[in-house]
Design an enzyme around this catalytic site. Structure first.
Site, mmCIF file in Angstrom:
data_model
loop_
_atom_site.group_PDB
_atom_site.id
_atom_site.type_symbol
_atom_site.label_atom_id
_atom_site.label_comp_id
_atom_site.label_asym_id
_atom_site.label_seq_id
_atom_site.Cartn_x
_atom_site.Cartn_y
_atom_site.Cartn_z
ATOM 1 N N GLU A 24 0.884 -1.179 0.000
ATOM 2 C CA GLU A 24 0.000 0.000 0.000
ATOM 3 C C GLU A 24 0.910 1.214 0.000
ATOM 4 O O GLU A 24 1.451 1.581 1.043
ATOM 5 C CB GLU A 24 -0.903 -0.019 1.245
ATOM 6 C CG GLU A 24 -1.846 -1.215 1.331
ATOM 7 C CD GLU A 24 -3.009 -1.115 0.346
ATOM 8 O OE1 GLU A 24 -3.276 -0.020 -0.160
ATOM 9 O OE2 GLU A 24 -3.639 -2.161 0.088
ATOM 10 N N CYS B 88 -2.363 9.585 2.644
ATOM 11 C CA CYS B 88 -1.906 8.995 1.375
ATOM 12 C C CYS B 88 -2.883 9.256 0.229
ATOM 13 O O CYS B 88 -2.474 9.358 -0.916
ATOM 14 C CB CYS B 88 -1.687 7.498 1.534
ATOM 15 S SG CYS B 88 -3.144 6.646 2.126
HETATM 16 P P1 NAD Z 1 8.213 4.705 4.898
HETATM 17 O O1 NAD Z 1 8.240 3.891 3.647
HETATM 18 O O2 NAD Z 1 9.366 5.586 5.186
HETATM 19 O O3 NAD Z 1 8.082 3.745 6.194
HETATM 20 C C1 NAD Z 1 7.111 2.733 6.295
HETATM 21 C C2 NAD Z 1 7.631 1.606 7.175
HETATM 22 O O4 NAD Z 1 8.790 1.054 6.598
HETATM 23 C C3 NAD Z 1 7.995 2.025 8.590
HETATM 24 O O5 NAD Z 1 7.492 1.062 9.487
HETATM 25 C C4 NAD Z 1 9.502 2.055 8.580
HETATM 26 O O6 NAD Z 1 10.063 1.679 9.822
HETATM 27 C C5 NAD Z 1 9.874 1.038 7.519
HETATM 28 N N1 NAD Z 1 11.092 1.384 6.794
HETATM 29 C C6 NAD Z 1 11.518 2.632 6.468
HETATM 30 N N2 NAD Z 1 12.678 2.562 5.773
HETATM 31 C C7 NAD Z 1 12.978 1.247 5.662
HETATM 32 C C8 NAD Z 1 14.062 0.518 5.051
HETATM 33 N N3 NAD Z 1 15.059 1.140 4.440
HETATM 34 N N4 NAD Z 1 14.033 -0.827 5.127
HETATM 35 C C9 NAD Z 1 13.033 -1.470 5.757
HETATM 36 N N5 NAD Z 1 11.999 -0.829 6.359
HETATM 37 C C10 NAD Z 1 11.961 0.496 6.314
HETATM 38 O O7 NAD Z 1 6.847 5.495 4.857
HETATM 39 P P2 NAD Z 1 6.278 6.554 5.874
HETATM 40 O O8 NAD Z 1 7.113 7.783 5.820
HETATM 41 O O9 NAD Z 1 6.038 5.911 7.189
HETATM 42 O O10 NAD Z 1 4.839 6.868 5.240
HETATM 43 C C11 NAD Z 1 4.637 7.784 4.212
HETATM 44 C C12 NAD Z 1 4.360 7.076 2.908
HETATM 45 O O11 NAD Z 1 3.406 6.052 3.082
HETATM 46 C C13 NAD Z 1 3.750 8.030 1.877
HETATM 47 O O12 NAD Z 1 4.321 7.765 0.627
HETATM 48 C C14 NAD Z 1 2.271 7.641 1.874
HETATM 49 O O13 NAD Z 1 1.594 7.925 0.684
HETATM 50 C C15 NAD Z 1 2.361 6.183 2.117
HETATM 51 N N6 NAD Z 1 1.118 5.687 2.678
HETATM 52 C C16 NAD Z 1 0.343 4.878 1.925
HETATM 53 C C17 NAD Z 1 -0.867 4.419 2.422
HETATM 54 C C18 NAD Z 1 -1.769 3.514 1.622
HETATM 55 O O14 NAD Z 1 -2.705 3.012 2.211
HETATM 56 N N7 NAD Z 1 -1.513 3.292 0.354
HETATM 57 C C19 NAD Z 1 -1.261 4.791 3.716
HETATM 58 C C20 NAD Z 1 -0.435 5.617 4.449
HETATM 59 C C21 NAD Z 1 0.760 6.057 3.943
#
Ligand code: NAD
Length: 456
Positions: free
Chosen positions: A209, A243
């Site tokens: 997602e 999002c």
């Molecule tokens: P992110 O990708 O930075 O982090 C998400 C998760 O991944 C966190 O739990 C984090 O600890 C982990 N993570 C981060 N970097 C990592 C790595 N290098 N290796 C492994 N795990 C890692 O995202 P965010 O900043 O938490 O959220 C924002 C993004 O999420 C935006 O792009 C938003 O659009 C998207 N989002 C999508 C939905 C949806 O339902 N489609 C919902 C909410 C947010």
């Protein structure tokens, strides 16, 4: 924390067949609902500490969605889990055919920070409803909400069935080294690619997602006042850190000025004190995102807002005009309270420009013109959306939620969520009282004629 030990224990619990009992699944979900209800005040306090978000907003954008999902799963999971009989074709006669929904096994749910409760819990609810064991890894960024989730779940559930493992990138990397039966990830597109690669090592199925730039078409025939009100609500809820928030507007040139005026008026009505964080307007989650957003605002294109305050990490609701697709702000998902407005004269041209970009998670159209609505829906691929509304599609459990292309793989919510964590096992069940012998040697002309009759 010994991560591999927890995964092994969850695998053993799954293999004991306990989670295949529908009663255990229902009890677990009922217990989760009870615990959340009992601890609502703790949930409100933690989210206020992380975002300065009000209880009202937390209820409508988080808890109400979680309760709906729980109620829906509790009510329907018996029906969803039943094996289903399907027709058997003539070539296989005499036999019966059926499909058995079976849980996938041990599931990892990795979540993003922006709606820290619902993004962690809704997939977990679907996974439990479908009979899996679940490890939730909440985002570490809002650490109060991560902590309260871990406390509530880990104190009340069997670790072998449902548990929370808190942690940062290092913890997630270690989690990704385990063998899972499913990984459900919510977050950014770049991290989505990391998850997908790690999952490929074990051929683990994924649901991703992700995010993207969600366009919002505003056509000249729309009701400008209501359109402005709905867009302002959807864009600036959670300070744009949603999002599926409208990322940018595509507005027919002849109503541009009127729409800008209406948007400005709604912002002033909704957020009279938005330069300060208050109970109606949340702060930017951390300094990194605050700095990223503050630098995104082109000062020469501000129509309204633009004030930033590093002390309380507030960014006022901001409208940008005279924006083109080539502008810096149009390159990546904004994920904050800045709304670029592109005015257009030719719908065909603007549709073409949207189509060459990555497929967005959401798309919105404000218009009464059915032909134009159909044209946009038909021509542009995107995850899901709404007409004359924004965001609220997420609250209809009958609409599966998910992206397409760069905005994601797979979907969830309600039955779609159950399906996401289920394998549908197909069985053809033959009788042994007769053996037609047609498929065996010798391959005669007579058998060939019968086969053609049966198979074509
Ligand atoms: P992110 O990708 O930075 O982090 C998400 C998760 O991944 C966190 O739990 C984090 O600890 C982990 N993570 C981060 N970097 C990592 C790595 N290098 N290796 C492994 N795990 C890692 O995202 P965010 O900043 O938490 O959220 C924002 C993004 O999420 C935006 O792009 C938003 O659009 C998207 N989002 C999508 C939905 C949806 O339902 N489609 C919902 C909410 C947010």
């Amino acid at each position: 924390m010994d991560i591999s030990k927890i995964v092994n224990q969850q695998n053993s619990f799954f293999n004991s067949n306990s989670t295949k009992e529908v009663t255990l699944r229902i009890e677990t979900l009922k217990k989760l609902k009870h615990i959340l209800k009992e601890n609502e005040n703790n949930l409100y306090t933690a989210i206020y500490d992380d975002f300065k978000k009000s209880a009202f907003e937390t209820y409508i954008a988080e808890l109400s969605l979680i309760y709906n999902e729980l109620n829906d799963a509790i009510r329907n999971l018996k029906k969803w889990s039943k094996q289903k009989r399907v027709r058997t074709n003539l070539a296989n006669f005499p036999a019966k055919s059926y499909i058995i929904p079976e849980p996938l096994g041990t599931v990892l749910v990795i979540s993003a920070w922006n709606y820290p409760y619902q993004i962690a819990l809704i997939p977990a609810i679907s996974a439990i409803a479908a009979g899996n064991t679940v490890v939730i890894k909440p985002s570490e960024i809002p650490n109060n909400t991560s902590k309260v989730l871990a406390q509530l779940i880990n104190a009340n559930f069997n670790e072998n069935h449902l548990t929370v493992i808190e942690g940062n990138v290092a913890t997630t990397t270690e989690l990704l080294q385990q063998k899972w039966d499913k990984i459900f990830f919510t977050g950014s597109t770049p991290v989505g690619k990391i998850i997908y690669k790690a999952a490929a090592e074990n051929l683990t199925p994924v649901t991703l997602e992700l995010g993207g730039k969600s366009p919002t078409f505003v056509l000249a025939d729309c009701n400008i006042k209501i359109t402005a009100k709905r867009i302002v609500w959807a864009k600036f809820l959670n300070a744009g850190q949603t999002c599926i928030a409208p990322d940018y507007l595509l507005v027919e040139k002849r109503i541009e000025t009127k729409l800008l005026e209406a948007l400005k008026k709604e912002i002033e009505d909704f957020y009279p004190h938005s330069k300060n964080i208050n109970e109606n307007y949340v702060q930017i989650v951390n300094e990194r995102n605050f700095n990223r957003l503050a630098q995104l605002i082109p000062t020469n294109k501000i129509y309204h807002g633009g004030e930033v305050n590093p002390e309380n990490r507030s960014i006022a609701p901001t409208l940008l005009r005279n924006i083109g697709f080539e502008d810096h702000i149009m390159q990546d998902e904004i994920f904050g309270p800045i709304l670029p407005i592109i005015a257009f004269e030719n719908l065909e041209d603007v549709i073409k420009k949207v189509k060459v970009k990555e497929k967005p998670l959401a798309l919105y159209i404000y218009s009464k013109n059915k032909k134009i609505i159909q044209k946009i829906l038909h021509e542009i691929s995107f995850g899901g959306g709404a007409i004359n509304e924004s965001l609220v599609q997420i609250s209809n459990p009958n609409l599966p939620f998910g992206g397409v292309g760069a905005s994601g793989i797979g979907n969830y919510h309600s039955k779609a969520g159950f399906d996401t964590f289920t394998h549908y096992k197909s069985i053809l069940h033959k009788t042994s009282w007769i053996e037609p012998n047609i498929k065996y040697t010798p391959f005669t002309k007579f058998k060939s004629a019968i086969l053609k009759f049966l198979l074509e």
